[in-house]
Design an enzyme around this catalytic site. Structure first.
Site, PDB file in Angstrom:
ATOM      1  N   GLY B 188       0.797  -1.227   0.000  1.00  8.49           N
ATOM      2  CA  GLY B 188       0.000   0.000   0.000  1.00  8.49           C
ATOM      3  C   GLY B 188       0.827   1.275   0.000  1.00  8.49           C
ATOM      4  N   LYS B 206       6.526  18.783  -3.485  1.00  7.52           N
ATOM      5  CA  LYS B 206       6.947  19.128  -2.117  1.00  7.52           C
ATOM      6  C   LYS B 206       8.112  20.104  -2.140  1.00  7.52           C
ATOM      7  CE  LYS B 206       5.207  14.720  -0.427  1.00  7.52           C
ATOM      8  NZ  LYS B 206       5.546  13.284  -0.319  1.00  7.52           N
TER       9      LYS B 206
END
Lengths: 429, 429
Positions: B188, B206
């Protein structure tokens, strides 16, 4: 309101000149961030000539604190005196007079922090001391703000740069303790009298401050800290540690155990894969474990003129903004819980032990009995013969409580053929 | 003023349930720190049944944003929608209505941050997004507050946990790129379509946010970022890096060069002794170099339900305190300088190159000529024969500019017997 923020500076030592340099050198950014000019107006120092030589005419140099205390234009006082009784006296007077205070004085904050915070609150003043713990690492702000929504479980750090420098030299370059200390003194990292660093006292003061902020246990004092220094860390132990996959670091720990706290300072076997293991030389790092945030580490210069001064000036700017917003006196962590100190039964860790035993049949059985009686089991054992009919035995135990550890140490002391040379906590990872 | 702070939550995905858990679970500490109760009043989610199943009767579940927008009691909106156009629409309406906003949406902030900050200021609202960059690492607050008094020179980080996890698996356990990606997807960490992570886009967003805050260059956009991902990092390059004393990491860099900034993302050879080299698995770390503060690093979980949610809730608490003090709309970094993007001539680094050449006399002379023409010298060279009449040549250069690098790459392309397989920046330490 004055259209400038005036600062009074107490003490023009290394950090003090650094503060003056940063306020002067980064003026453009500081003024923009604060929204107003920040100016050092008056400096208190015994050596007025040195002060005048440094500042010229731009600053008023004085040896009389009243010149600062009674100057209504000065709203922020930066205390960099060091000597605790004088610093406490000045700060108390300043807060009582409604002046905000920034200090880099860990001894002062560890000893009198609670009292001074109460005084500051009563006078709607700010009192900040980020530089007191790990100068270049903004750990206090991180704990009080970024972890505000989390329950902190553990704060663990390399918070003394001098001892970390010494132990790095011992580990990486094979220096003896004495050689490492001499080099640290030559480089100005260690004082002539190194007690405060090498005996762990400096680290203990910082851990008291961290424990209070992290857990809201404001009544933790230095007396609650179990402190051991690095004097008995030998190059042999460092080699043994490496062989077993560890680095030895002087670690300050503050941890919540159930509804109690344990605060301690001492040499710790840190697994090589742990982020703290690779913090070397004079660098500092503080590792924080939060219930939700998980593991976080903050790394930076622990001391030094400019890193420490930067922390001081950031505090000054924070207060200056509060002054302009009219919100001083609101910065304090209101989170508080009752201070309970953990009992030896509650503090549980694996332990490294190095013993010297008489090398004869049955000795190991004796040792095994001692551990069995204390219900402690071994994780790793190394035995090697020494020249003199003795043997060295190295043990890493499975986790045991301090109470069990004390029981084992006592039993070893009662056995004439067994000498416990060192015992260090081992960090689980 | 209401005697409680009411929050509206947009989106009940992983982070949203985490936020609800933390506000519920740490209520005692949160209320003490803020000085008032913080309560989630209404949750917007398409799946109303899921929302009701999670909250029971304690929260109003709706699929109509107006239920939150028009509720005067709700003063803080937490946006965890993800999808940028919807998020932007909701946040713009919320700010225009005088509601404060917390977002964890890096795409949104990278694309529309400047516009939303302007809108927030105009409405005296707070707009915070700590969770948008390296969830569990409080880096935005550190940059804007702790470095407020310093001039930041460089921000460099491992800001994408997925790729760091993959490269750790390749480095430590010999996984191939494909195996590492499959594992990351199974666990995941990576999306089915992994482009955003493995091609460096997530990290680039970012870095845009970090560059703006660190340098006050608010006009840096995604188009200014040179982006390379990890698709062409092979296990062989990782082994070569290790042999030369480096780790390969996907590094985002934002640096001041004279009065310009350079922002880039790509695989970088990081010296093993650098703190970033030992940041492994899905962890994130951001390294900040300040003129005065020196080198600092912030390490923690980059993503995950609870670390990200903790960052969100800390922002909510920060705003809640500002609401109570009447000081909202003052949190923004007023420090701004003109945005100039550095030219290729200004960006200087050593570079690692791996080439395949035809293995015959004179080939190396060709290579030497190319480097001599570009006035670039070698630091390290390894040549090894391959099976097919070819040879592999590995070069680490001395520092050279991007302009020189481009010149060399062009010359190699013009040479039929020479194939440049990869070229990565090398970090000096």
């Amino acid at each position: 309101m004055a259209n400038k923020i005036y600062v009074g500076l107490l003490g023009l030592g290394t950090i003090g000149t650094g503060v003056a340099r940063i306020i002067g050198g980064h003026q453009n950014k500081i003024n923009q961030v604060v929204g107003q000019e920040v100016i050092i107006k008056t400096v208190l120092d015994r050596d007025i000539d040195k002060c005048k030589a440094f500042f010229g005419e731009s600053v008023h140099c004085t040896d009389n604190f009243d010149d600062i205390l009674n100057d209504e234009e000065i709203s922020i006082i930066v205390e960099l005196i060091g000597y605790v009784p004088a610093a406490k006296d000045y700060i108390s007077k300043a807060l009582a007079a409604g002046k905000h205070v920034v200090s880099a004085n860990k001894d002062l904050v560890a000893l009198h922090g609670k009292e001074l915070v109460t005084l500051a609150k009563a006078n709607k003043c700010d009192f900040l001391y980020e530089a007191a713990v790990a100068g270049g690492v903004p750990i206090l702000r991180a704990i009080t703000e970024s972890f505000a929504s989390d329950n902190i479980q553990k704060v663990m750090g390399i918070v003394n740069g001098t001892t970390n420098f010494m132990m790095t030299k011992m580990d990486k370059e094979g220096y003896s303790y004495d050689e490492a200390l001499t080099l640290a003194q030559e480089l100005g990292f260690a004082e002539k009298n190194p007690t405060s660093d090498v005996d762990g006292l400096d680290a203990a003061r910082k851990m008291v401050i961290l424990a209070r902020l992290a857990f809201g246990t404001n009544d933790v004092t230095l007396d609650d800290v179990a402190v051991a220094g690095i004097r008995n860390v030998s190059i042999n132990d460092i080699k043994l540690a490496n062989r077993l996959g560890y680095k030895i670091k002087l670690i300050g720990t503050a941890e919540k155990i159930d509804d109690s706290v344990n605060v301690e300072v001492g040499p710790v076997f840190v697994p090589e894969s742990h982020p703290l293991a690779s913090v070397n030389n004079e660098m500092n790092a503080v590792f924080v474990a939060g219930e939700a945030l998980g593991e976080t580490m903050f790394y930076g210069a622990g001391a030094g003129e400019l890193p420490t001064a930067t922390a001081v000036v950031s505090d000054v700017m924070n207060i200056a903004k509060n002054i302009l917003l009219g919100t001083t006196g609101n910065i304090f962590n209101e989170y508080e819980i009752e201070t309970r100190i953990a009992k030896p039964e509650q503090v549980i860790n694996p332990v490294f032990m190095r013993l010297e035993v008489t090398d004869r049949a049955g000795q190991f059985l004796e040792l095994a009995k001692i551990f069995a009686t204390a219900e402690v089991s071994f994780d790793k054992i190394i035995q090697e013969p020494l020249a003199n009919g003795k043997a060295i035995i190295v043990i890493v135990t499975h986790p045991m409580s301090k109470a069990q550890e004390n029981e084992i140490i006592q039993a070893m002391e009662d056995n004439d053929d067994m000498k416990l040379k060192v015992h260090f906590k081992v960090l689980e990872h």
